[in-house]
Design a protein around this motif. Structure first.
Motif, PDB file in Angstrom:
ATOM      1  N   ILE A  29       0.840  -1.132  -0.096  1.00  0.00           N
ATOM      2  CA  ILE A  29       0.168  -0.006   0.102  1.00  0.00           C
ATOM      3  C   ILE A  29       0.896   1.194  -0.018  1.00  0.00           C
ATOM      4  N   TYR A  77      -2.801   3.384  10.501  1.00  0.00           N
ATOM      5  CA  TYR A  77      -3.638   2.734   9.456  1.00  0.00           C
ATOM      6  C   TYR A  77      -3.322   1.189   9.844  1.00  0.00           C
ATOM      7  N   VAL A 105      -4.391  -2.349   8.142  1.00  0.00           N
ATOM      8  CA  VAL A 105      -4.474  -3.121   6.818  1.00  0.00           C
ATOM      9  C   VAL A 105      -5.845  -3.978   7.029  1.00  0.00           C
ATOM     10  N   LYS A 106      -6.652  -3.866   5.743  1.00  0.00           N
ATOM     11  CA  LYS A 106      -7.667  -5.045   5.919  1.00  0.00           C
ATOM     12  C   LYS A 106      -7.261  -6.114   4.783  1.00  0.00           C
ATOM     13  N   LYS A 113      -9.590  -6.663   1.570  1.00  0.00           N
ATOM     14  CA  LYS A 113      -9.886  -5.365   0.540  1.00  0.00           C
ATOM     15  C   LYS A 113      -8.459  -5.432  -0.151  1.00  0.00           C
ATOM     16  N   THR A 162      -5.273  -3.986  -2.245  1.00  0.00           N
ATOM     17  CA  THR A 162      -4.184  -2.799  -1.656  1.00  0.00           C
ATOM     18  C   THR A 162      -4.324  -1.615  -2.580  1.00  0.00           C
ATOM     19  N   GLN A 196      -7.437  -0.259  -3.486  1.00  0.00           N
ATOM     20  CA  GLN A 196      -8.599   0.444  -2.915  1.00  0.00           C
ATOM     21  C   GLN A 196      -8.009   0.990  -1.560  1.00  0.00           C
ATOM     22  N   GLN A 197      -7.325   0.323  -0.844  1.00  0.00           N
ATOM     23  CA  GLN A 197      -6.777   0.685   0.534  1.00  0.00           C
ATOM     24  C   GLN A 197      -5.816   1.992   0.301  1.00  0.00           C
ATOM     25  N   GLU A 253      -7.642   5.141  -0.007  1.00  0.00           N
ATOM     26  CA  GLU A 253      -8.105   5.361   1.327  1.00  0.00           C
ATOM     27  C   GLU A 253      -7.045   6.252   2.131  1.00  0.00           C
ATOM     28  N   VAL A 254      -5.857   5.617   2.057  1.00  0.00           N
ATOM     29  CA  VAL A 254      -4.689   6.190   2.852  1.00  0.00           C
ATOM     30  C   VAL A 254      -4.473   7.692   2.155  1.00  0.00           C
TER      31      VAL A 254
END
Length: 246
Positions: free
Chosen positions: A110, A141, A143-144, A147, A149, A151-152, A155-156
């Motif tokens: 990410i 943050y 990590v999910k 989901k 990387t 998409q995340q 978000e980040v």
């Protein structure tokens, strides 16, 4: 000779995918790293993913599921068909250590995507991956695992904007538009353009500009629709970065 129960199969080095149906647990034994490849469509050969086309109630004990249980839970006793269902919708079982390693790798991935897509808007210079990782830790943050990387990373970027000078690096585009529609279309494109670098009226209207990557699809569709396919759009560079930084 030692008697081995016929309903037991011993397997090693497995990744287990589990699903609960009709109040019972069903498991399949897969090769490590292959489940993700299958789900993303990279791996097409089921034999490369499954260690055996058998459905278990417990892989580690080698206990195979009964036909009647498969029929009541899945409506079929076709082992391969049931394996496919569990493979696509089941839950992958991983050890705590594996999960931790996986999350750490995703965290790095990410940060790499963010560093690759963004710049400091004041200096137009990219950030290092290490600096982004540090900033992600500062905003705590987490990590999910379910989901992507990409998409995340988006978000980040949103979250980091509140704490530091960061924005998506601009794309440099060239439009070639029919002169008649060009002037009218230019007005519609204005809100989507960050900086117009040059404009040239000849047989066609040529505009070189910087845009936010998030607007690319909208711009592309607008030009196609308004010019009925006679206008064109060319990506000159994906990043608006100061010379000598890359």
């Amino acid at each position: 000779s030692i008697f081995t129960p016929t309903n037991q199969i011993r397997l090693t080095n497995v990744a287990v995918v589990r699903m609960k149906r009709a109040g019972k647990r069903f498991e399949i034994a897969c090769y490590r790293n292959k489940v993700v490849s299958w789900r993303s469509g990279v791996e097409k050969d089921l034999d490369e993913v499954l260690q055996t086309h058998s459905v278990f109630v417990n892989v580690s004990k080698g206990q195979v599921a009964k036909k009647e249980d498969l029929l009541s839970a899945f409506g079929t006793d076709d082992q391969t068909a049931v394996c496919k269902q569990i493979l696509s919708k089941g839950e992958v079982q991983v050890s705590d250590k594996e999960r931790q390693t996986q999350l750490e790798q995703m965290f790095r991935d990410i940060a790499t995507i963010v560093a690759d897509k963004c710049v400091n808007p004041e200096t137009k210079r990219p950030y290092t991956v290490i600096l982004i990782e540090r900033a992600m830790k500062d905003i705590h943050y987490s990590v999910k695992a379910n989901k992507s990387t990409k998409q995340q990373a988006l978000e980040v970027i949103k979250q980091l904007k509140e704490k530091m000078q960061i924005e998506r690096a601009h794309m440099r585009l060239r439009f070639l538009l029919p002169v008649n529609e060009g002037k009218k279309l230019k007005e519609k494109l204005k809100p989507l353009i960050k900086v117009v670098e040059s404009e040239d009226y000849g047989q066609q209207l040529e505009i070189v500009c910087l845009v936010d990557p998030g607007c690319f699809r909208e711009i592309d569709e607008l030009i196609k629709k308004e010019t009925k396919g006679r206008g064109s759009l060319e990506v000159l560079s994906l990043k608006d970065v100061e010379e000598g930084d890359e």
